[in-house]
Design an enzyme around this catalytic site. Structure first.
Site, mmCIF file in Angstrom:
data_model
loop_
_atom_site.group_PDB
_atom_site.id
_atom_site.type_symbol
_atom_site.label_atom_id
_atom_site.label_comp_id
_atom_site.label_asym_id
_atom_site.label_seq_id
_atom_site.Cartn_x
_atom_site.Cartn_y
_atom_site.Cartn_z
ATOM 1 C CB CYS A 280 -21.247 -4.242 29.650
ATOM 2 S SG CYS A 280 -19.419 -4.496 30.632
ATOM 3 C CB CYS B 169 -15.490 1.618 29.765
ATOM 4 S SG CYS B 169 -16.355 1.282 31.047
#
Length: 229
Positions: free
Chosen positions: A79, A189
Protein backbone atom coordinates in the site's frame (compact mmCIF):
# COMPACT_ATOMS: atom_id res chain seq x y z
CA UNK A 1 19.11 -19.40 1.14
CA UNK A 2 16.83 -16.50 0.31
CA UNK A 3 15.41 -14.15 2.92
CA UNK A 4 11.82 -14.65 4.03
CA UNK A 5 9.58 -11.76 3.00
CA UNK A 6 6.84 -10.40 5.23
CA UNK A 7 4.05 -8.49 3.47
CA UNK A 8 1.70 -6.07 5.19
CA UNK A 9 -1.43 -6.33 3.05
CA UNK A 10 -5.17 -6.07 2.89
CA UNK A 11 -5.21 -2.40 1.86
CA UNK A 12 -7.11 -3.52 -0.14
CA UNK A 13 -7.19 -7.30 -0.49
CA UNK A 14 -7.41 -7.36 -4.31
CA UNK A 15 -4.38 -5.09 -4.58
CA UNK A 16 -2.41 -7.36 -2.26
CA UNK A 17 -3.23 -10.40 -4.38
CA UNK A 18 -2.14 -8.44 -7.46
CA UNK A 19 1.18 -7.67 -5.76
CA UNK A 20 1.72 -11.32 -4.83
CA UNK A 21 1.07 -12.35 -8.44
CA UNK A 22 3.72 -9.89 -9.60
CA UNK A 23 6.13 -11.11 -6.94
CA UNK A 24 5.75 -14.67 -8.18
CA UNK A 25 6.11 -13.60 -11.82
CA UNK A 26 9.40 -11.77 -11.16
CA UNK A 27 10.98 -14.66 -9.26
CA UNK A 28 13.40 -16.71 -11.38
CA UNK A 29 12.33 -20.25 -10.58
CA UNK A 30 12.35 -23.68 -12.19
CA UNK A 31 10.74 -25.47 -9.24
CA UNK A 32 8.69 -24.70 -6.15
CA UNK A 33 11.78 -24.54 -3.96
CA UNK A 34 13.24 -21.68 -6.01
CA UNK A 35 10.45 -19.31 -4.97
CA UNK A 36 10.60 -17.00 -1.97
CA UNK A 37 9.09 -17.82 1.37
CA UNK A 38 6.42 -15.16 1.77
CA UNK A 39 4.47 -14.48 4.95
CA UNK A 40 1.44 -12.27 4.33
CA UNK A 41 -0.91 -10.52 6.72
CA UNK A 42 -3.98 -9.58 4.67
CA UNK A 43 -5.70 -7.35 7.19
CA UNK A 44 -8.62 -5.34 5.75
CA UNK A 45 -9.31 -4.04 9.28
CA UNK A 46 -6.40 -1.58 9.14
CA UNK A 47 -8.01 1.86 9.73
CA UNK A 48 -8.49 3.91 6.56
CA UNK A 49 -5.13 5.48 5.70
CA UNK A 50 -6.99 8.44 4.16
CA UNK A 51 -8.95 9.33 7.31
CA UNK A 52 -7.06 11.92 9.42
CA UNK A 53 -9.15 11.05 12.48
CA UNK A 54 -7.85 7.49 12.83
CA UNK A 55 -4.41 6.02 13.58
CA UNK A 56 -3.42 3.09 11.34
CA UNK A 57 0.23 3.23 12.45
CA UNK A 58 -0.11 1.10 15.61
CA UNK A 59 -2.10 -1.56 13.74
CA UNK A 60 0.50 -1.69 10.97
CA UNK A 61 3.31 -1.89 13.52
CA UNK A 62 1.57 -4.79 15.26
CA UNK A 63 1.22 -6.58 11.93
CA UNK A 64 4.93 -6.11 11.25
CA UNK A 65 5.86 -7.55 14.65
CA UNK A 66 3.62 -10.55 13.97
CA UNK A 67 5.31 -11.14 10.63
CA UNK A 68 8.75 -11.00 12.26
CA UNK A 69 7.66 -13.47 14.92
CA UNK A 70 6.38 -15.77 12.17
CA UNK A 71 9.80 -15.76 10.50
CA UNK A 72 9.94 -12.71 8.20
CA UNK A 73 13.42 -11.24 7.70
CA UNK A 74 12.53 -8.30 5.46
CA UNK A 75 9.27 -6.37 5.07
CA UNK A 76 7.19 -4.89 2.27
CA UNK A 77 3.98 -2.86 2.44
CA UNK A 78 1.47 -3.50 -0.36
CA UNK A 79 0.00 0.00 0.00
CA UNK A 80 1.52 3.32 -1.03
CA UNK A 81 -0.30 5.47 1.52
CA UNK A 82 0.68 3.22 4.43
CA UNK A 83 4.31 4.17 3.79
CA UNK A 84 3.56 7.33 5.77
CA UNK A 85 3.92 5.02 8.79
CA UNK A 86 7.09 3.29 7.57
CA UNK A 87 9.28 4.59 10.40
CA UNK A 88 6.85 3.34 13.05
CA UNK A 89 6.65 -0.06 11.33
CA UNK A 90 10.43 -0.46 11.09
CA UNK A 91 10.99 0.64 14.68
CA UNK A 92 8.44 -1.85 15.98
CA UNK A 93 9.63 -4.84 13.95
CA UNK A 94 13.35 -4.16 13.82
CA UNK A 95 13.42 -5.40 10.22
CA UNK A 96 14.49 -3.68 6.99
CA UNK A 97 11.73 -2.42 4.70
CA UNK A 98 11.79 -2.51 0.90
CA UNK A 99 10.31 0.91 0.11
CA UNK A 100 7.66 0.90 -2.62
CA UNK A 101 7.70 4.65 -3.17
CA UNK A 102 11.46 4.77 -3.47
CA UNK A 103 11.34 1.94 -6.02
CA UNK A 104 8.71 3.76 -8.09
CA UNK A 105 10.56 7.08 -7.95
CA UNK A 106 13.78 5.45 -9.14
CA UNK A 107 11.92 3.71 -11.98
CA UNK A 108 10.40 7.04 -13.04
CA UNK A 109 13.86 8.63 -13.02
CA UNK A 110 15.27 5.78 -15.06
CA UNK A 111 12.55 6.31 -17.68
CA UNK A 112 14.23 9.61 -18.51
CA UNK A 113 11.34 11.73 -17.26
CA UNK A 114 11.97 15.00 -15.44
CA UNK A 115 8.39 15.39 -14.22
CA UNK A 116 6.25 12.50 -13.06
CA UNK A 117 2.49 12.53 -12.66
CA UNK A 118 1.22 10.45 -9.76
CA UNK A 119 -2.19 8.85 -9.37
CA UNK A 120 -2.40 8.46 -5.61
CA UNK A 121 -4.03 9.59 -2.40
CA UNK A 122 -3.19 12.96 -0.87
CA UNK A 123 -0.91 11.36 1.70
CA UNK A 124 0.84 9.32 -0.98
CA UNK A 125 1.32 12.47 -3.07
CA UNK A 126 3.15 14.12 -0.17
CA UNK A 127 5.51 11.16 -0.03
CA UNK A 128 6.02 11.08 -3.78
CA UNK A 129 6.83 14.80 -3.85
CA UNK A 130 9.69 14.16 -1.40
CA UNK A 131 10.97 10.99 -3.07
CA UNK A 132 10.82 12.42 -6.60
CA UNK A 133 12.63 15.57 -5.47
CA UNK A 134 15.41 13.33 -4.15
CA UNK A 135 15.73 12.00 -7.71
CA UNK A 136 15.85 15.54 -9.13
CA UNK A 137 12.31 15.28 -10.48
CA UNK A 138 9.16 17.37 -10.28
CA UNK A 139 5.68 16.15 -9.36
CA UNK A 140 2.51 16.69 -11.42
CA UNK A 141 -0.83 16.21 -9.63
CA UNK A 142 -4.50 16.50 -10.47
CA UNK A 143 -6.29 19.74 -9.56
CA UNK A 144 -8.23 19.55 -6.25
CA UNK A 145 -11.64 18.84 -7.75
CA UNK A 146 -10.25 16.12 -9.99
CA UNK A 147 -8.33 14.63 -7.05
CA UNK A 148 -11.67 14.32 -5.26
CA UNK A 149 -13.11 12.49 -8.27
CA UNK A 150 -10.05 10.23 -8.35
CA UNK A 151 -10.57 9.29 -4.70
CA UNK A 152 -14.20 8.45 -5.39
CA UNK A 153 -13.05 6.19 -8.23
CA UNK A 154 -10.60 4.40 -5.93
CA UNK A 155 -13.40 3.47 -3.59
CA UNK A 156 -15.42 2.14 -6.52
CA UNK A 157 -12.49 -0.12 -7.37
CA UNK A 158 -12.21 -1.21 -3.73
CA UNK A 159 -15.90 -2.18 -3.90
CA UNK A 160 -15.09 -4.53 -6.79
CA UNK A 161 -15.99 -2.35 -9.78
CA UNK A 162 -13.25 -2.80 -12.39
CA UNK A 163 -15.46 -2.50 -15.46
CA UNK A 164 -15.05 -0.56 -18.69
CA UNK A 165 -16.43 2.69 -17.27
CA UNK A 166 -13.98 2.68 -14.38
CA UNK A 167 -11.08 1.81 -16.69
CA UNK A 168 -11.96 4.66 -19.04
CA UNK A 169 -12.20 7.12 -16.17
CA UNK A 170 -8.82 6.07 -14.77
CA UNK A 171 -7.22 6.39 -18.22
CA UNK A 172 -8.74 9.87 -18.35
CA UNK A 173 -7.03 10.87 -15.11
CA UNK A 174 -3.70 9.65 -16.48
CA UNK A 175 -4.26 11.63 -19.67
CA UNK A 176 -4.92 14.75 -17.61
CA UNK A 177 -1.55 14.35 -15.91
CA UNK A 178 0.12 13.98 -19.30
CA UNK A 179 -1.62 17.11 -20.54
CA UNK A 180 -0.36 18.96 -17.46
CA UNK A 181 3.24 18.11 -18.35
CA UNK A 182 3.90 14.69 -16.85
CA UNK A 183 6.59 12.82 -18.78
CA UNK A 184 5.82 9.57 -16.91
CA UNK A 185 2.80 8.46 -14.91
CA UNK A 186 3.16 6.54 -11.66
CA UNK A 187 0.38 4.30 -10.37
CA UNK A 188 0.84 5.57 -6.83
CA UNK A 189 -2.05 3.60 -5.39
CA UNK A 190 -2.18 -0.19 -5.60
CA UNK A 191 -5.78 -0.08 -6.87
CA UNK A 192 -4.75 1.84 -10.00
CA UNK A 193 -3.03 -1.09 -11.82
CA UNK A 194 -6.20 -3.15 -11.37
CA UNK A 195 -7.81 -0.94 -14.05
CA UNK A 196 -4.89 0.76 -15.85
CA UNK A 197 -1.95 -0.82 -17.62
CA UNK A 198 1.01 0.07 -19.77
CA UNK A 199 0.12 0.97 -23.35
CA UNK A 200 -3.11 2.77 -22.49
CA UNK A 201 -1.27 6.09 -22.12
CA UNK A 202 1.44 7.67 -24.27
CA UNK A 203 4.10 8.26 -21.62
CA UNK A 204 6.01 5.61 -19.64
CA UNK A 205 3.77 3.96 -17.03
CA UNK A 206 5.32 3.05 -13.68
CA UNK A 207 3.42 0.50 -11.60
CA UNK A 208 4.67 1.04 -8.04
CA UNK A 209 3.50 -2.43 -6.96
CA UNK A 210 5.36 -4.06 -9.84
CA UNK A 211 8.53 -2.13 -9.01
CA UNK A 212 8.18 -3.19 -5.37
CA UNK A 213 7.84 -6.82 -6.45
CA UNK A 214 11.01 -6.60 -8.54
CA UNK A 215 12.95 -5.04 -5.66
CA UNK A 216 11.68 -7.58 -3.13
CA UNK A 217 12.85 -10.46 -5.30
CA UNK A 218 16.27 -8.86 -5.78
CA UNK A 219 16.67 -8.09 -2.08
CA UNK A 220 15.47 -11.48 -0.85
CA UNK A 221 17.75 -13.29 -3.30
CA UNK A 222 20.72 -11.19 -2.18
CA UNK A 223 21.12 -9.46 -5.56
CA UNK A 224 20.55 -5.96 -4.13
CA UNK A 225 20.70 -4.35 -0.73
CA UNK A 226 17.59 -2.83 0.82
CA UNK A 227 19.27 0.58 0.65
CA UNK A 228 20.08 0.33 -3.09
CA UNK A 229 18.72 3.17 -5.25
Amino acid sequence: MSLALGVLGGMGPAATLDFLTKLQAHTPARRDQDHLRVLVDINPQVPDRNDPLVRPGPVLAEMAVGLRQAGAEVLAIACNTAHAHADEIVRAAGLPLVDMIQAAAVAARDSGALRAGVLGTRQALKLYREYLAAQGMGLVVLPPERQEAFMALLYRIKSGDTGAEVRAEMAGFAAELEAAGAEAVIAGCTEVPLVLEEGVIRTPFVDAGDELARRCVAVCLGLESVAAV
